[in-house]
Design a protein around this motif. Structure first.
Motif, short mmCIF file in Angstrom:
data_model
loop_
_atom_site.label_atom_id
_atom_site.label_comp_id
_atom_site.label_asym_id
_atom_site.label_seq_id
_atom_site.Cartn_x
_atom_site.Cartn_y
_atom_site.Cartn_z
N LEU A 123 -6.98 7.03 -4.93
CA LEU A 123 -7.42 5.96 -5.58
C LEU A 123 -7.07 5.75 -6.96
CD1 LEU A 123 -11.02 5.89 -3.88
CD2 LEU A 123 -9.50 4.20 -3.82
N THR B 111 -15.75 -6.59 2.76
CA THR B 111 -15.05 -5.49 1.92
C THR B 111 -15.15 -5.46 0.65
OG1 THR B 111 -12.94 -5.98 3.59
CG2 THR B 111 -12.68 -4.97 1.45
N THR B 112 -15.30 -4.24 -0.03
CA THR B 112 -15.60 -4.15 -1.45
C THR B 112 -14.69 -2.77 -1.98
OG1 THR B 112 -17.46 -2.55 -1.21
CG2 THR B 112 -17.93 -4.82 -1.14
N VAL B 113 -14.81 -2.59 -3.37
CA VAL B 113 -13.98 -1.38 -3.75
C VAL B 113 -15.08 -0.61 -4.61
CG1 VAL B 113 -11.75 -2.40 -3.89
CG2 VAL B 113 -13.27 -2.90 -5.79
N ALA C 139 -8.69 -1.25 -1.20
CA ALA C 139 -9.82 -1.20 -0.39
C ALA C 139 -8.95 -0.22 0.60
CB ALA C 139 -10.03 -2.48 0.35
N ARG C 140 -7.64 -0.61 1.13
CA ARG C 140 -7.09 -0.18 2.24
C ARG C 140 -7.02 1.58 1.80
NH1 ARG C 140 -2.84 -3.51 5.39
NH2 ARG C 140 -3.91 -5.50 5.22
N GLU D 4 -8.74 3.42 -0.23
CA GLU D 4 -10.11 3.89 -0.11
C GLU D 4 -10.40 4.21 1.22
OE1 GLU D 4 -14.77 2.82 -1.77
OE2 GLU D 4 -13.11 1.78 -2.55
N LYS D 5 -10.18 3.35 2.38
CA LYS D 5 -10.68 3.34 3.53
C LYS D 5 -10.00 4.77 4.08
CE LYS D 5 -10.96 0.73 7.95
NZ LYS D 5 -10.84 -0.56 8.63
N ALA D 6 -8.49 4.76 3.76
CA ALA D 6 -7.76 5.69 4.48
C ALA D 6 -7.94 7.19 3.66
CB ALA D 6 -6.32 5.24 4.42
N GLY D 7 -8.77 7.17 2.53
CA GLY D 7 -9.00 8.30 2.05
C GLY D 7 -7.75 8.78 1.20
N THR E 136 0.76 -1.33 0.09
CA THR E 136 -0.07 -0.09 -0.05
C THR E 136 0.80 1.35 -0.11
OG1 THR E 136 -1.75 -1.12 1.08
CG2 THR E 136 -1.92 1.28 1.25
N ASP F 4 -6.83 -5.59 -2.24
CA ASP F 4 -6.77 -5.36 -0.66
C ASP F 4 -6.25 -4.14 -0.56
OD1 ASP F 4 -6.03 -5.19 2.17
OD2 ASP F 4 -5.05 -7.22 2.19
#
Length: 254
Positions: free
Chosen positions: A112, A188-190, A103-104, A106-109, A75, A100
């Motif tokens: 992308l 978990t999705t994207v 998704a990480r 995206e979660k952390a902002g 990441t 993965d």
């Protein structure tokens, strides 16, 4: 990541490029199998292959201990490579890693990708099944070398050199150990556009893979079936970026 050039390998720098194709490696693979793709990418796309610890320019570093450690490293590497709009690509185990990582981010902002492309990988939501655990930890050295020769793009010069063969085996076993610690986090999705590539004759891929991946896509989804097995045909693999619609359709961005 003291030396970013060892982590993000750009075989042909294109200062004028408006996009990047960022590639994550498959089990036992390094950046090398992706580097020839620089010759077939659109003129405005630069290739950036991510080097995992323990191989290529990072061979002095320890291999990752488990999936979480490798995913965290990958990441950070992808974000370092994302100096312009990019498409994120992963093949086989790298497909799960790319999912993965996206998704990480995206979660952390974080920044992308314009699209996520996964190749020759069953949907991670199935969990780690025996069908996905190839090669296996129990395989002999001879068995692993045979698999890597037939399926893993192992170069002939490696087979002919005892020291290089041992290094290839060590790398493969390290990646197998990491892969076997993978666990899908339920739900978990994207949200980015997702494109899935599969080989028509790949006996690893389950029949409903396309539908399973579709369930993980919060946005646009596309499935493309290509000739050949797990690494397609030699001709298709050499020019695989030409079969990635995202490279033609993503916006230039800013």
């Amino acid at each position: 990541m003291d030396n970013i050039d060892n982590v993000v390998v750009r075989p042909r720098r294109k200062p004028e490029a408006t996009r990047s194709l960022v590639c994550l490696g498959f089990c036992g693979g390094g950046a090398g199998p992706y580097l020839p793709w620089a010759d077939v990418l659109p003129a405005d796309v630069e290739l950036a292959a991510i080097c995992y610890p323990g191989r290529d320019g990072r061979f002095l570093e320890d291999h990752a201990d488990d999936w979480q450690a490798l995913a965290a490293d990958a990441t950070s590497a992808v974000l370092a490579a994302a100096t312009r709009p990019y498409v994120l690509f992963g093949h086989s185990m790298g497909g799960w890693m790319a999912f993965d990582v996206a998704a990480r981010i995206e979660k952390a902002g974080g920044r992308l990708p314009d699209a996520l492309v996964v190749s020759s990988a069953n949907a991670p939501s199935r969990g780690l099944t025996p069908r996905d655990m190839f090669p296996a930890q129990s395989d002999t050295d001879a068995g692993l070398l045979s698999w890597m020769t037939v399926n893993g793009l192992l170069a002939d010069y490696v087979l002919g050199n005892e020291e290089l063969r041992e290094m290839a085996l060590e790398l493969m076993r390290a990646d197998i150990r990491v892969r076997d610690t993978f666990a899908y986090a339920d739900g978990t999705t994207v949200g980015v556009p997702l494109q899935v590539l599969t080989g028509a004759d790949d006996d690893v891929i389950v029949a409903d893979t396309a539908a399973q991946w579709r369930a993980l896509a919060g946005g646009e989804y596309r499935h493309v079936e290509l000739p050949g097995g797990h690494f397609y045909t030699e001709e298709v693999w050499r020019s695989l970026p030409r079969f990635i619609p995202a490279l033609e359709s993503v916006p230039a961005g800013v």
